[in-house]
Each structure stands twice: as structure tokens, then as C-alpha cells.
Design a protein around this motif. Structure first.
Motif, PDB file in Angstrom:
ATOM      1  N   LEU A 531      -9.829 -38.316  20.142  1.00 40.99           N
ATOM      2  CA  LEU A 531      -9.708 -38.870  21.493  1.00 40.99           C
ATOM      3  C   LEU A 531      -9.477 -40.376  21.441  1.00 40.99           C
ATOM      4  CD1 LEU A 531     -12.288 -37.237  23.961  1.00 40.99           C
ATOM      5  CD2 LEU A 531      -9.803 -37.267  24.124  1.00 40.99           C
ATOM      6  N   TYR A 532     -10.201 -41.053  20.540  1.00 41.49           N
ATOM      7  CA  TYR A 532     -10.006 -42.496  20.405  1.00 41.49           C
ATOM      8  C   TYR A 532      -8.585 -42.800  19.912  1.00 41.49           C
ATOM      9  CZ  TYR A 532     -14.718 -44.177  21.410  1.00 41.49           C
ATOM     10  OH  TYR A 532     -15.876 -44.545  22.041  1.00 41.49           O
ATOM     11  N   GLU A 533      -8.092 -41.977  18.991  1.00 37.23           N
ATOM     12  CA  GLU A 533      -6.721 -42.165  18.511  1.00 37.23           C
ATOM     13  C   GLU A 533      -5.721 -41.993  19.654  1.00 37.23           C
ATOM     14  OE1 GLU A 533      -5.778 -39.632  15.250  1.00 37.23           O
ATOM     15  OE2 GLU A 533      -7.586 -40.171  14.119  1.00 37.23           O
ATOM     16  N   LEU A 534      -5.958 -40.943  20.454  1.00 32.42           N
ATOM     17  CA  LEU A 534      -5.084 -40.717  21.603  1.00 32.42           C
ATOM     18  C   LEU A 534      -5.182 -41.874  22.589  1.00 32.42           C
ATOM     19  CD1 LEU A 534      -5.675 -36.913  22.347  1.00 32.42           C
ATOM     20  CD2 LEU A 534      -3.634 -37.947  21.368  1.00 32.42           C
ATOM     21  N   GLY A 535      -6.391 -42.351  22.797  1.00 31.81           N
ATOM     22  CA  GLY A 535      -6.588 -43.461  23.718  1.00 31.81           C
ATOM     23  C   GLY A 535      -5.804 -44.693  23.294  1.00 31.81           C
ATOM     24  N   LEU A 581      -1.339 -31.926  24.811  1.00 33.35           N
ATOM     25  CA  LEU A 581      -0.064 -32.118  24.104  1.00 33.35           C
ATOM     26  C   LEU A 581      -0.267 -32.055  22.591  1.00 33.35           C
ATOM     27  CD1 LEU A 581       1.287 -35.081  26.267  1.00 33.35           C
ATOM     28  CD2 LEU A 581       2.238 -32.769  26.220  1.00 33.35           C
ATOM     29  N   SER A 582      -1.346 -32.655  22.123  1.00 29.39           N
ATOM     30  CA  SER A 582      -1.610 -32.670  20.679  1.00 29.39           C
ATOM     31  C   SER A 582      -1.966 -31.287  20.160  1.00 29.39           C
ATOM     32  CB  SER A 582      -2.736 -33.659  20.356  1.00 29.39           C
ATOM     33  OG  SER A 582      -3.973 -33.197  20.865  1.00 29.39           O
ATOM     34  N   LEU A 621       2.847 -39.731  20.860  1.00 27.79           N
ATOM     35  CA  LEU A 621       1.574 -39.435  20.200  1.00 27.79           C
ATOM     36  C   LEU A 621       1.775 -39.037  18.740  1.00 27.79           C
ATOM     37  CD1 LEU A 621      -0.102 -37.344  23.070  1.00 27.79           C
ATOM     38  CD2 LEU A 621      -0.180 -39.823  22.692  1.00 27.79           C
ATOM     39  N   SER A 622       2.695 -38.102  18.504  1.00 23.82           N
ATOM     40  CA  SER A 622       2.962 -37.651  17.133  1.00 23.82           C
ATOM     41  C   SER A 622       4.278 -36.900  17.121  1.00 23.82           C
ATOM     42  CB  SER A 622       1.841 -36.734  16.629  1.00 23.82           C
ATOM     43  OG  SER A 622       1.826 -35.523  17.354  1.00 23.82           O
ATOM     44  N   GLU A 623       4.806 -36.669  15.940  1.00 26.12           N
ATOM     45  CA  GLU A 623       6.092 -35.983  15.818  1.00 26.12           C
ATOM     46  C   GLU A 623       6.000 -34.509  16.188  1.00 26.12           C
ATOM     47  OE1 GLU A 623       7.757 -36.558  11.988  1.00 26.12           O
ATOM     48  OE2 GLU A 623       8.060 -38.726  12.239  1.00 26.12           O
ATOM     49  N   ASP A 624       4.834 -33.915  15.993  1.00 27.19           N
ATOM     50  CA  ASP A 624       4.720 -32.475  16.225  1.00 27.19           C
ATOM     51  C   ASP A 624       4.014 -32.143  17.548  1.00 27.19           C
ATOM     52  OD1 ASP A 624       2.251 -33.409  15.501  1.00 27.19           O
ATOM     53  OD2 ASP A 624       1.813 -31.786  14.088  1.00 27.19           O
TER      54      ASP A 624
END
Length: 907
Positions: A531-535, A581-582, A621-624
């Protein structure tokens, strides 16, 4: 310059200047005119005065004007009506109206090359024009502004370029027409007086649809999704969608709901169907969406289904085609048609063009077309988007198939809408037990004498030597025999099964929810570190771009919120989307001004200040990760909500959200809520996880911006059909959104979204509250006053904070405030458990900010019947709220006073 840009409306009195300029310097005129002047044999004319336009030259342009007249107005003078004389229009296409006379009929004109027949006499030109534009097919296209589309269309409707059919194709058309006709006649005999809304008089719809699907399959189209009302639906189901005849006969016998006493179902002419056809080795999937009696309501739903399939797995507008079948009264009278047509080229709603087919019975229920519209044609709404229109005689089976084929080619080439107005009639009244002669005696006298399309086409094929009368009779007998066998077999079976109409690629394992599933929400936790990474990612704008100063501050504030562990509503919402999404769940949001949010709380899309480049951090957020899409909609509630509902049906692995600009605007979409979103699972066995975000709350903004009409949503709750929440914390909103995809079933979610709480200092949540746990249906008073409270106030939504604040101002410490975050399915077990802890509380009150006849009170009273419970609310009212800030403040004070008096608090 394309030739279509200069031949029309040629002004013969303005040609001389162009021609004289051309003679001096051909390059001085546009290329199209160069080409035109080169083609005329001016040398043959004896010029008396070189400075004047020769008489023959003038006549050439008069003939060109005549040609243009047929192209633009020929549709007014066609033979498209099978049972009535057409209305008269003036001026006519008589040559005198173009400055020509009978003496010119046998003169040769170069203008014939304009219609592809080369130099020809005026008589030959007129014959060609009448055959092209004034027979069984009327064509409207001249208003199109795009030269390429206009030229393509002009070319395709030329006689030599129209589809021509082989003997085998003609036999196939007759076979399908035979099925359509004999099926209706069979039902008329077997089920006398039962409603079936037959297609008799418009049987060409069935042969035309069959031709459309066949051509589509051979051209590589993989799916057709169809929406239509009740007229001709049963015939379409069995003869196009291959619904089992035995199943349909059982439905006529009323056996379709015997398998489940709790399942209400729907009438047979509202049901949907799906399946796969193999046509010459090519598989094509066909889907017919179910539709209530609200005509045209299905239109946006079909478009949403198609768009979801495009986004999810088809990945091409050319592989799937939406087909909407309208009635003439409905397409002219229902505003939803206009809303859907305006979606056609919008990024968030386009589906690559729709084929619109109007089954034009020339009467709506009992209303004559002259009383049903002001426009010339029922299809004139098509002109708003410059879409071409075919008007075609339903008795001319091959003409119908021709326009179906051209329409499909046009849609595939330009990915735009096209309309087919199928002029036919309705053999019976509105239904088979109705008497149409009450209101249409003259029309129905003509219909009674009129041969049906099958007879007409069979006679044509006999005269052409394609079939014999004996072959026609044999085909009729064999199909009648097949129907009788199916009818007999239907009597042997006990039940008729109703199935979900839509094929779900990702619905395997979905279950029917029971009360037990709502005793506690599922685990919706999410790893805190992630969650912190997403934030960090959703609050980081790409470097090297110029952003509006307030946007930068807003994103910096979100960074601080996460660092301080105090997340506001917008941040928690964005994290909910990011977490889904992740995990591979796509998210779609649409509605009016949703990209930033009506109240500027979301800012899911950021535009750079210099060139308006759109940045969506949720897609960084990320490639996948799954894809995040969000679209500011057209100014429509009904159409857009219907579209997103359809989208949610076909995309069960994703989160689909419609947000109202203000909650009370949803009443513009009430039909979609009442007919589709709430009852669809109980009518049609179809599940939707659509989320409706409806800003709600009394803040002195007047009657139009206070209430999302919570009472209406609660009144229609039953059979576990929906979830209605009025959350008070960002964390609970986070879990409510995630919950939508964490169950083994799908249910619509109605959210009374906050306005005040978006920035209210006390309406914050911690990262732990997001990372851990689940949605809380009930939140107890956090002050832990179980032993000292003398009264318990149950409430929902932002009024909780106002009650608490007022209690603090009045030093009230013995009244507990318990939040009911979910109003349906009603969390009675959780409420009982909380109330059981307040041993000394002898009063239970429901407190709400809405008037007593609105809001949740009647729903709560019904759910808690048997318990002694009082209510505190604004007085009963006809309007949801007042329009004065001063009055609002006074009424709010009265609400507080009343609350604490009823709670036993003395001043």
C-alpha cells in the motif's frame, strides 16, 4: 478535390466565371472543376458569343442539378411503403422544376457520366435515377460532410455496385422468410389469444438479420450483440439465435419458473439469449440482451456490453458489431436514443459504429405516425450525427438484404452508425388480442387484403425460375411438421430452464448469494508495505512536465497525508483502485466530470499546463498491472448509466463505476435503476457488480444538491438484490470498493457518497485501517460508553459527525452514536450485538438529516420492527431540502434540539 464537392447544387449563373478562368488558365480553378470541364465536348457547340455560357452548357448543369435533386430528395418519392400511399412532397422531381422540358428528353448529356452511365439521353438518365433512388430503397446520405464517406456511399448505391444474389442465396432468403412466417402462423393456432407481439408484416426483419449475420461471419466478424424490444422478439430468438423451440413452447405453457419458487423471472418476450453459430466453417457468437417493456432502454446496455468485450478480449471494433432494433414510435419519441447516438464517437463509449434497424409498423400501439412525431421520418435523429439512412420496403426481401449488406460494409469501413428504416406493417393490433380497427380502420382494411412477404417473394422466385410452387409448398409443410414435433415433445418435459443470457469468460464458479453471505463482509485486506508503494506511485507525477500549481500542491498534500498516516477520502479511494489494479482487476469509472471529481477530490487525470497532456498515475504502477480507465461523460445520466451497467455485465473481473455529479441527478436514470440494475438478477439471472457513487448530504445547497433519494433505493431492496451503503470513513469506502471483487458473486453497490467528508478533518483513516480487516457494516461509538449511555442513536453517513460535534458542544456524554454503514442487506445481527452492550440505554433512536418521509427511516423501522425505536428527522416535506442557507441552519439546530430532547438530555 473529390467530385462530390462540386457537382451538387451547381449554380448555372455562376459557372461562366469559372469556365472563362479555366479557358485562360486551367490551373486557376480547383482540380475537380478542371476534370469536369475537360470531360465536356464544348467544341461541338456553336458559340455565338464567347463571353456567355452556351445553352447546351447551361442544360448540362441543369441535368446535374436534376441528378443532385434525386440524390438529396429522391427518398421522398420512393415506393417504400407496402400498404399506404406516401405523403406528397413539393416540389417534385419533375424535369420542369429543373428548367428542363420534354423536348430535352432525347438529347444526350455528358452529365450521364456523373452517375456512371456515360453520355446518355435525359430519358435514360431519369430512368437510371428513378431505379436508383425511387424504388424499394430510399437513401439519405447527401448531408454527410466527409467527402470520403459521401463518395463511398454514392458509389455503393449505384445499381451496378449493389449486391446481387445468386439462386442459392435467394433460396436461403426464402427459407428464413418461410421460417419466420410459418412460426408465427403456428403460434397463432396453438396459443390463441396469448401475447406474442408477432413480427407478421415485418418478416423481412428475420431474413434480413440472417443475411446480415451470414455476411458478417464470412467477413470475419466474431460477435454480434443485439438489443430489441418485444415486437418480433420470439421469432428472432428461435430463427436467428437458435433458441430451442421446445423450450419456447414450454414457456408458453408457463413452465419456465417451476425450478425455483423464489425466482420471479420475466415474460418470454423480454428474455435474452446467447449462443454460437457456425456459418460455412466460421464461428460467430450471437447475444440478445434482455429488455423490459421500457422501449429503447436496452440500447445503452448493448453498447456497454460491446465496449466491455472490446476492452477485455476482442481488442478490435471490427470483430464485434452492435445491432439495435427499434420501433418507429420509440426511436422518434424516446430521448434515450439521442443520448446513445451522441455516444457513438466518444472515446469512453464508442463501439465502432452501430447498425440501427427500425421495424417501422407505421403505428405506435394505437397512435398514427402523424401524431407520433414532427419530423419527416422516424429516423431523422440520425442526421444529428450525419449518419446515412436507408428506407426500404419490407415486402422487397432482396432490397432488405441489399441494404443490410451495404450497411455492414459501411460500418466496417468507417466504424460509424448507419440506419435502416424497414417500412412494413403490423398484421394485428399492439398484441394479438387487440383490435386495431378502433383507431386505424383504413390502414387495417388495406392490411387485411395484403399478401404477406413470403407469398410475394415466392411468386417472384417462381417467375424468375429460381423455385417452383411445389418446392415452396414442400418447404412450408416440412417446417410445419418440425414445429409440430417440437410442440409435442414440449409437453413431455416438466420444466423450462431460464439461463443467463450473457456468456462470461470469467464467471465460472459464481454462486447465488444467500443471507449467510451477508452476515460478515469478506476479507479485503491488502499488504501494508505494498500500500505504501502504491501510495508513492499514485502521488508521484512524472518529472520534466509543467503542472498547474494547485495540482502540485494537491499531490504534495497526499504525500504528507500518507507520511502522517492520515488518509482522506480521495487518497483512500485512489489506493483502493491501485490495489485492485495491482491484483489484475481493471477499473473503469465514468460520469460527468469524474476525472477530477465534481468536488475536486479525485484528480485521477492530471493535465499538463502547457499542452494538456493527460497523466494518470494509476496507470504507472507496474508493467503487469490491469488497466485504469476514466472518462468524463456526455451530459447524460440515463444513457451513461445504462452503458456502464452493460459494461459491468460483460466485465465481471473488473470494477465498473458510474458517478453522478450530484446524487439527485440519478433520477434522470430511474428507468435504468428500476428496470435493470435492481431486478435483473431476479428477472434474467444475470449478475452485475456495478458501483453507483451518488454524492449525498445536507449542507445548505438547496433541494437539487442535497439528496440522492436514499429512500427510493431502499424501497426497491429485496431478494438480496443490491448493497446500499452510507459510509463515514475513507477506510470503509476502501473496503467497500474492494469487496465488490472479493466475493463469489456480483451485486450492484449503491454508495451515498459524501461531499463534506471529502475534506473533513475528522474523516480520515490510517494505513493500518486500509491494510487490515474488512468492510464494517456497523461501527460502534469509539468513546466506549457502553456502561454510561442512557440512549443510543443509530445513524448513517456524515450526519454522524454533526451529531458528535453538537454533543461535544453541549457536553453530552451519555448518548452513544452508532453508525449503520450498510443499510441493505440490513445488518440486523450486528446492530443487535452492538445494542446488547448498552445495558443502561432505555432509548433507541434513529437519527437522520433527511425529512421523516425520506431517507432511511421507513426502511429501518421495517427492518427493526418489534423493537421500541423512535425517530429524529426533519419534518415531512415535499422537497428534499430548503434553498436557503439560513433556513438550513435553523432547521439543523431544530434537528439537534429534537434529538437531545428525545434522548433525555436536559438543557
Amino acid at each position: 478535390m473529390d467530385k462530390v464537392s462540386y457537382v451538387g447544387n451547381a449554380d448555372v449563373n455562376a459557372i461562366d466565371h469559372l469556365y472563362q478562368s479555366y479557358k485562360k488558365d486551367p490551373e486557376s480553378v480547383e482540380p475537380g472543376w478542371q476534370k469536369f470541364f475537360e470531360g465536356f465536348e464544348f467544341a461541338q457547340t456553336d458559340y455565338e458569343n464567347d463571353g456567355e455560357i452556351p445553352e447546351n452548357f447551361q442544360k448540362e448543369f441543369k441535368v446535374l442539378n436534376l441528378i443532385n435533386g434525386y440524390r438529396t430528395r429522391g427518398h421522398l418519392f420512393t415506393l417504400t411503403n407496402p400498404v399506404r400511399e406516401r405523403r406528397k412532397y413539393a416540389p417534385t422531381l419533375d424535369i420542369e422544376n429543373f428548367g428542363l422540358t420534354e423536348a430535352d428528353l432525347d438529347l444526350s448529356f455528358q452529365a450521364g457520366s456523373e452517375i456512371g452511365i456515360g453520355t446518355a439521353t435525359l430519358r435514360e438518365i431519369i430512368d437510371h435515377l428513378k431505379e436508383s433512388y425511387c424504388q424499394s430503397i430510399g437513401i439519405e446520405y447527401a448531408y454527410m460532410r466527409d467527402p470520403e464517406r459521401k463518395a463511398w456511399f454514392m458509389n455503393r448505391v449505384e445499381l451496378k455496385n449493389r449486391p446481387h444474389f445468386s439462386a442459392e442465396q435467394k433460396k436461403a432468403m426464402f427459407l428464413k422468410l418461410n421460417q419466420a412466417t410459418i412460426f408465427e402462423q403456428f403460434l397463432q393456432k396453438k396459443y390463441v389469444g396469448q401475447k406474442r407481439f408477432s413480427v407478421e408484416g415485418g418478416e423481412a426483419l428475420i431474413s434480413g438479420l440472417d443475411h446480415l449475420v451470414t455476411k458478417g461471419a464470412l467477413d470475419g466478424i466474431e460477435e454480434f450483440v443485439v438489443g430489441m424490444a418485444h415486437r418480433g422478439r420470439l421469432n428472432t430468438l428461435v430463427n436467428i439465435f437458435d433458441k430451442d423451440f421446445e423450450q419456447l413452447f414450454r414457456e408458453f405453457d408457463g413452465k419456465e419458473f417451476e425450478e425455483d419458487e423464489s425466482f420471479d423471472g420475466d415474460v418470454k418476450y423480454h428474455m435474452g439469449e446467447s449462443g454460437v453459430k457456425n456459418i460455412n466453417g466460421k464461428d460467430v457468437r450471437l447475444t440478445l440482451a434482455p429488455n423490459p417493456s421500457h422501449l429503447e432502454a436496452v440500447d445503452p446496455v448493448v453498447e456497454g456490453i460491446v465496449r466491455a468485450k472490446i476492452d477485455d478480449y476482442i481488442q478490435s471494433e471490427d470483430k464485434i458489431v452492435p445491432v439495435l432494433i427499434h420501433g418507429d414510435g420509440a426511436i422518434a419519441g424516446q430521448g434515450i436514443v439521442y443520448e446513445v447516438i451522441q455516444m457513438a464517437q466518444l472515446d469512453g463509449y464508442r463501439t465502432g459504429g452501430t447498425i440501427h434497424i427500425v421495424v417501422n409498423n407505421q403505428v405506435g400501439f394505437t397512435t398514427n405516425y402523424l401524431d407520433a412525431r414532427s419530423s419527416t421520418y422516424c429516423t431523422d435523429v440520425a442526421k444529428t450525427t450525419l449518419s446515412p439512412v436507408f428506407h426500404v420496403n419490407g415486402d422487397d426481401i432482396e432490397a432488405v438484404s441489399q441494404v443490410m449488406e451495404i450497411a455492414l460494409d459501411y460500418r466496417q469501413k468507417f466504424n460509424q452508425d448507419i440506419f435502416i428504416d424497414l417500412l412494413c406493417y403490423r398484421k394485428y393490433g399492439h398484441n394479438e388480442g387487440d383490435e386495431p380497427k378502433f383507431t386505424q380502420p383504413t390502414l387495417y382494411k388495406a392490411i387485411a387484403k395484403h399478401p404477406n412477404p413470403r407469398e410475394i417473394y415466392l411468386n417472384q422466385l417462381i417467375s424468375e425460375g429460381v423455385m417452383t410452387a411445389e418446392e415452396g409448398k414442400e418447404i412450408e409443410v416440412n417446417f410445419t411438421k418440425e414445429l409440430q414435433e417440437k410442440f409435442d415433445n414440449s409437453k413431455k418435459e416438466e420444466k423450462a430452464a431460464i439461463k443467463n443470457f450473457i456468456d462470461h469468460r470469467n464467471e465460472d464458479g459464481f454462486i447465488t448469494a444467500t443471507t449467510a453471505h451477508f452476515e460478515q463482509s469478506p476479507d479485503t485486506s491488502f499488504d501494508k508495505d505494498k500500500l505504501y508503494e502504491l501510495g508513492e506511485k499514485i502521488t508521484t507525477l512524472p518529472e520534466g512536465k509543467k503542472y498547474f500549481r494547485k495540482v502540485e500542491k494537491l499531490f504534495n498534500d497526499r504525500v504528507k497525508m500518507i507520511a502522517n498516516n492520515e488518509l482522506d477520502w480521495g487518497t483512500a479511494e485512489m489506493l483502493a483502485y491501485g490495489s485492485l489494479l495491482s491484483e489484475g482487476h481493471p477499473v473503469r469509472i465514468s460520469g460527468q466530470d469524474v476525472e477530477r471529481g465534481t468536488f475536486s477530490h479525485r484528480h485521477a487525470v492530471v493535465k499538463t499546463e502547457d499542452n494538456e497532456e493527460e497523466i494518470m498515475t494509476l496507470n504507472l504502477l507496474s508493467e503487469d498491472q490491469a488497466k485504469f480507465t476514466i472518462y468524463n461523460s456526455l451530459l447524460s445520466e440515463y444513457g451513461v448509466l445504462g452503458f456502464d451497467y452493460g459494461y459491468s455485465l460483460a466485465q465481471q473481473n473488473g470494477l465498473t463505476i458510474w458517478e453522478a455529479q450530484f446524487g439527485d441527478f440519478m433520477n434522470g436514470a430511474q428507468i435504468m435503476i428500476d428496470q435493470f440494475i435492481y431486478p435483473a438478477e431476479d428477472k434474467w439471472k444475470v449478475q452485475s457488480g456495478l458501483v453507483m457513487l451518488l454524492p449525498h448530504g445536507y449542507e445548505g445547497q438547496g433541494a437539487e444538491h442535497s439528496s440522492a433519494r436514499l429512500e427510493r433505493f431502499l424501497q426497491n431492496c429485496g431478494d438480496l438484490n443490491v448493497q446500499v451503503v452510507n459510509s463515514t470513513t475513507p477506510a470503509n469506502h476502501f473496503h467497500a470498493l474492494r469487496r465488490q471483487l472479493k466475493r463469489e458473486f456480483r451485486k450492484p453497490l449503491v454508495v451515498m457518497s459524501p461531499k463534506m467528508l471529502l475534506r473533513y478533518p475528522k474523516a480520515v483513516s490510517t494505513m493500518d485501517e486500509l491494510a487490515n480487516g474488512r468492510f464494517q457494516e456497523v461501527i460502534d461509538d469509539p468513546r466506549n460508553i457502553h456502561d454510561t449511555a442512557n440512549a443510543v442513536v443509530l445513524c448513517s453517513g456524515k450526519v454522524y459527525y454533526e451529531f458528535i460535534e453538537e454533543a461535544e458542544k453541549r457536553n453530552v456524554t451519555d448518548v452513544a452514536f452508532v453508525r449503520v454503514e450498510q443499510l441493505y442487506p440490513f445488518p440486523k445481527t450486528q446492530i443487535d450485538a452492538v445494542l446488547a452492550q448498552y445495558k443502561n440505554a432505555d432509548k433507541v433512536i434513529w437519527g437522520q438529516e433527511e425529512p421523516e418521509n425520506m431517507g432511511a427511516w421507513t426502511h429501518v423501522a421495517m427492518e427493526l420492527r418489534g423493537r421500541d425505536i423512535d425517530v429524529v428527522a426533519r419534518p415531512r416535506s415535499s422537497a428534499p431540502a430548503c434553498g436557503s442557507k439560513v433556513t438550513h441552519a435553523r432547521r439543523l439546530k431544530n434537528l439537534f434540539d429534537n434529538l437531545f430532547v428525545k434522548a433525555g438530555v436536559t438543557a
